[in-house]
Design a protein around this motif. Structure first.
Motif, PDB file in Angstrom:
ATOM      1  N   LEU A 109       1.398  -3.499  -2.062  1.00 57.02           N
ATOM      2  CA  LEU A 109       2.727  -3.930  -1.636  1.00 57.02           C
ATOM      3  C   LEU A 109       3.452  -2.816  -0.890  1.00 57.02           C
ATOM      4  O   LEU A 109       4.144  -3.061   0.113  1.00 57.02           O
ATOM      5  CB  LEU A 109       3.527  -4.378  -2.860  1.00 57.02           C
ATOM      6  N   ASP A 110       3.310  -1.591  -1.343  1.00 56.68           N
ATOM      7  CA  ASP A 110       3.936  -0.472  -0.655  1.00 56.68           C
ATOM      8  C   ASP A 110       3.362  -0.322   0.746  1.00 56.68           C
ATOM      9  O   ASP A 110       4.088   0.000   1.698  1.00 56.68           O
ATOM     10  CB  ASP A 110       3.743   0.810  -1.464  1.00 56.68           C
ATOM     11  N   ASP A 111       2.074  -0.579   0.889  1.00 56.11           N
ATOM     12  CA  ASP A 111       1.429  -0.502   2.199  1.00 56.11           C
ATOM     13  C   ASP A 111       1.932  -1.621   3.114  1.00 56.11           C
ATOM     14  O   ASP A 111       2.304  -1.378   4.263  1.00 56.11           O
ATOM     15  CB  ASP A 111      -0.086  -0.584   2.035  1.00 56.11           C
ATOM     16  N   VAL A 112       1.958  -2.846   2.612  1.00 55.33           N
ATOM     17  CA  VAL A 112       2.402  -3.990   3.416  1.00 55.33           C
ATOM     18  C   VAL A 112       3.841  -3.797   3.886  1.00 55.33           C
ATOM     19  O   VAL A 112       4.197  -4.136   5.025  1.00 55.33           O
ATOM     20  CB  VAL A 112       2.265  -5.298   2.610  1.00 55.33           C
ATOM     21  N   SER A 113       4.686  -3.246   3.027  1.00 56.52           N
ATOM     22  CA  SER A 113       6.103  -3.090   3.336  1.00 56.52           C
ATOM     23  C   SER A 113       6.412  -1.854   4.170  1.00 56.52           C
ATOM     24  O   SER A 113       7.558  -1.659   4.586  1.00 56.52           O
ATOM     25  CB  SER A 113       6.920  -3.034   2.039  1.00 56.52           C
ATOM     26  N   GLY A 114       5.423  -1.008   4.374  1.00 60.82           N
ATOM     27  CA  GLY A 114       5.676   0.234   5.101  1.00 60.82           C
ATOM     28  C   GLY A 114       6.447   1.246   4.280  1.00 60.82           C
ATOM     29  O   GLY A 114       7.220   2.046   4.813  1.00 60.82           O
ATOM     30  N   GLY A 115       6.258   1.216   2.949  1.00 63.21           N
ATOM     31  CA  GLY A 115       6.892   2.205   2.084  1.00 63.21           C
ATOM     32  C   GLY A 115       8.318   1.865   1.714  1.00 63.21           C
ATOM     33  O   GLY A 115       9.183   2.738   1.649  1.00 63.21           O
ATOM     34  N   ARG A 116       8.578   0.575   1.379  1.00 59.34           N
ATOM     35  CA  ARG A 116       9.939   0.143   1.034  1.00 59.34           C
ATOM     36  C   ARG A 116      10.059  -0.344  -0.409  1.00 59.34           C
ATOM     37  O   ARG A 116      11.055  -0.960  -0.774  1.00 59.34           O
ATOM     38  CB  ARG A 116      10.373  -0.987   1.981  1.00 59.34           C
ATOM     39  N   VAL A 117       9.077  -0.067  -1.244  1.00 56.07           N
ATOM     40  CA  VAL A 117       9.026  -0.662  -2.572  1.00 56.07           C
ATOM     41  C   VAL A 117       9.540   0.289  -3.652  1.00 56.07           C
ATOM     42  O   VAL A 117       9.250   1.483  -3.635  1.00 56.07           O
ATOM     43  CB  VAL A 117       7.580  -1.101  -2.914  1.00 56.07           C
ATOM     44  N   VAL A 118      10.304  -0.271  -4.578  1.00 49.75           N
ATOM     45  CA  VAL A 118      10.690   0.429  -5.799  1.00 49.75           C
ATOM     46  C   VAL A 118      10.286  -0.457  -6.972  1.00 49.75           C
ATOM     47  O   VAL A 118      10.447  -1.677  -6.911  1.00 49.75           O
ATOM     48  CB  VAL A 118      12.205   0.741  -5.833  1.00 49.75           C
ATOM     49  N   MET A 119       9.728   0.140  -8.001  1.00 50.00           N
ATOM     50  CA  MET A 119       9.340  -0.648  -9.165  1.00 50.00           C
ATOM     51  C   MET A 119      10.327  -0.428 -10.289  1.00 50.00           C
ATOM     52  O   MET A 119      10.408   0.663 -10.867  1.00 50.00           O
ATOM     53  CB  MET A 119       7.944  -0.283  -9.664  1.00 50.00           C
ATOM     54  N   GLY A 120      11.103  -1.470 -10.593  1.00 53.40           N
ATOM     55  CA  GLY A 120      11.888  -1.465 -11.811  1.00 53.40           C
ATOM     56  C   GLY A 120      10.975  -1.810 -12.971  1.00 53.40           C
ATOM     57  O   GLY A 120      10.159  -2.720 -12.879  1.00 53.40           O
ATOM     58  N   VAL A 121      11.088  -1.081 -14.073  1.00 59.53           N
ATOM     59  CA  VAL A 121      10.201  -1.306 -15.215  1.00 59.53           C
ATOM     60  C   VAL A 121      10.979  -1.111 -16.508  1.00 59.53           C
ATOM     61  O   VAL A 121      11.819  -0.216 -16.612  1.00 59.53           O
ATOM     62  CB  VAL A 121       8.965  -0.372 -15.159  1.00 59.53           C
ATOM     63  N   GLY A 122      10.719  -1.991 -17.476  1.00 55.86           N
ATOM     64  CA  GLY A 122      11.366  -1.900 -18.778  1.00 55.86           C
ATOM     65  C   GLY A 122      10.381  -2.172 -19.890  1.00 55.86           C
ATOM     66  O   GLY A 122       9.210  -2.507 -19.640  1.00 55.86           O
ATOM     67  N   ALA A 123      10.857  -2.073 -21.112  1.00 54.65           N
ATOM     68  CA  ALA A 123       9.978  -2.240 -22.271  1.00 54.65           C
ATOM     69  C   ALA A 123       9.626  -3.696 -22.539  1.00 54.65           C
ATOM     70  O   ALA A 123       8.686  -3.980 -23.275  1.00 54.65           O
ATOM     71  CB  ALA A 123      10.635  -1.631 -23.507  1.00 54.65           C
ATOM     72  N   GLY A 124      10.375  -4.638 -21.959  1.00 61.52           N
ATOM     73  CA  GLY A 124      10.135  -6.045 -22.252  1.00 61.52           C
ATOM     74  C   GLY A 124      10.920  -6.475 -23.472  1.00 61.52           C
ATOM     75  O   GLY A 124      11.434  -5.659 -24.230  1.00 61.52           O
ATOM     76  N   GLY A 125      11.029  -7.772 -23.639  1.00 61.42           N
ATOM     77  CA  GLY A 125      11.803  -8.311 -24.748  1.00 61.42           C
ATOM     78  C   GLY A 125      11.001  -9.289 -25.570  1.00 61.42           C
ATOM     79  O   GLY A 125       9.774  -9.258 -25.583  1.00 61.42           O
ATOM     80  N   THR A 126      11.708 -10.197 -26.221  1.00 60.22           N
ATOM     81  CA  THR A 126      11.062 -11.149 -27.128  1.00 60.22           C
ATOM     82  C   THR A 126      11.111 -12.567 -26.578  1.00 60.22           C
ATOM     83  O   THR A 126      10.960 -13.521 -27.311  1.00 60.22           O
ATOM     84  CB  THR A 126      11.752 -11.122 -28.502  1.00 60.22           C
ATOM     85  N   GLY A 127      11.351 -12.730 -25.286  1.00 59.24           N
ATOM     86  CA  GLY A 127      11.409 -14.047 -24.672  1.00 59.24           C
ATOM     87  C   GLY A 127      10.040 -14.659 -24.467  1.00 59.24           C
ATOM     88  O   GLY A 127       9.049 -14.271 -25.092  1.00 59.24           O
TER      89      GLY A 127
END
Length: 299
Positions: free
Chosen positions: A89-107
């Motif tokens: 994805l970073d390659d396709v976008s030309g270096g425009r990607v940021v990954m938000g990441v969290g621990a996850g929940g109980t949903g």
């Protein structure tokens, strides 16, 4: 102060999706994020598409806007396969990607693969291992690692990210272990406020809670030997007691954003309005905020 948006992955691409993402860029948002869930709350029985394919399609029809997840979690992801997707994805976008990441929940995502929901302690432990391995996978050409929960055997990610040394991580966390992860690995930190105040808290209590979170993030950075100013501080709106306020009017947004800028927040994220949902709002007001709001803040 930066202004970004989050676009839920509910739009068929050739009916509305393509134009929704293009419009976000036209409006001048800093970034456009999407949720990385398999389904979510009241949207569970309606259209809901995959985050990575959606962002890849968005990358192909935009040129400048940053793109990312808000947020990915270990609930149904593995670092090895996710790293390959993110690198691509970073390659396709030309270096425009940021990954938000969290621990996850109980949903819904917590049990969709047939597993029992993890305890809070296990979620925190998995989160730490997940982020650490993902960091290695995105910065090293070949990785072999065997942890308690995740393993990689000669996993290769060549040629690596366009962004060096890797694409940025925006780590969602409020507890001590998560804040320590943000301090060690993050280029940004994400909060939705204090969940315990959602139903019956006041805006004043919410801002006090966020101020405390920012202070604890600063302490975690100092403990890690890092300047807290190196991290962007992102507020995903829609989950504080005054959740509807930012989209009531341009003036209401300016007041809301200004008060949170005083707390140290550097990026505000607004949900693109969705009729007949928790995120219902006037689309015209949303677009005016995008084009006029930051100018009124002096941003």
């Amino acid at each position: 102060m930066r202004l970004s948006t989050v676009i839920l992955p509910i739009y068929r691409w050739h009916e509305h999706g393509r134009e929704v993402w293009r419009r976000a860029e036209e409006l001048g948002f800093h970034a456009a994020y999407t949720y990385d869930h398999l389904s979510w709350r009241t949207f569970r029985d309606g259209p809901w598409f995959g985050a990575v394919p959606t962002l890849t399609a968005a990358a192909a029809v935009t040129e400048r806007i940053r793109l990312g997840t808000l947020v990915t979690s270990p609930n149904f992801r593995h670092p090895v396969t996710l790293a390959k997707d993110l690198m691509t994805l970073d390659d396709v976008s030309g270096g425009r990607v940021v990954m938000g990441v969290g621990a996850g929940g109980t949903g819904f995502d917590a049990t969709v693969l047939g597993q029992e929901a993890w305890t809070p302690r296990e979620r925190a432990s998995r989160f730490g291992e997940f982020v650490g391995l993902l960091d290695r996978l995105l910065t090293q050409g070949s990785v072999t690692e065997r942890g308690t929960y995740y393993a990689a055997e000669e996993a290769r990610n060549i040629p690596g990210c366009v962004q060096r040394p890797r694409l940025p991580f925006a780590i969602a966390a409020t507890g001590p272990r998560g804040l320590a992860l943000a301090a060690r690995y993050g280029q940004a930190w994400v909060t939705t406020g204090d969940d315990s105040l959602y139903a019956e808290g006041t805006p004043e209590q919410s801002r006090a809670a966020i101020r405390g979170q920012v202070e604890r993030l600063g302490a975690a950075c100092e403990a890690a030997g890092r300047d807290p100013g190196e991290l962007e501080r992102i507020l995903l709106t829609g989950f504080t007691p005054d959740r509807n306020t930012p989209l009531e009017s341009v003036d209401a947004f300016v007041d809301f954003a200004g008060r949170h800028a005083e707390l140290g927040i550097t990026e505000i994220v607004l949900h693109r309005p969705i009729p007949d949902s928790d995120f219902a709002a006037d689309l015209g007001v949303y677009e005016r905020i995008a084009t006029e709001g930051l100018a009124q803040l002096g941003g």
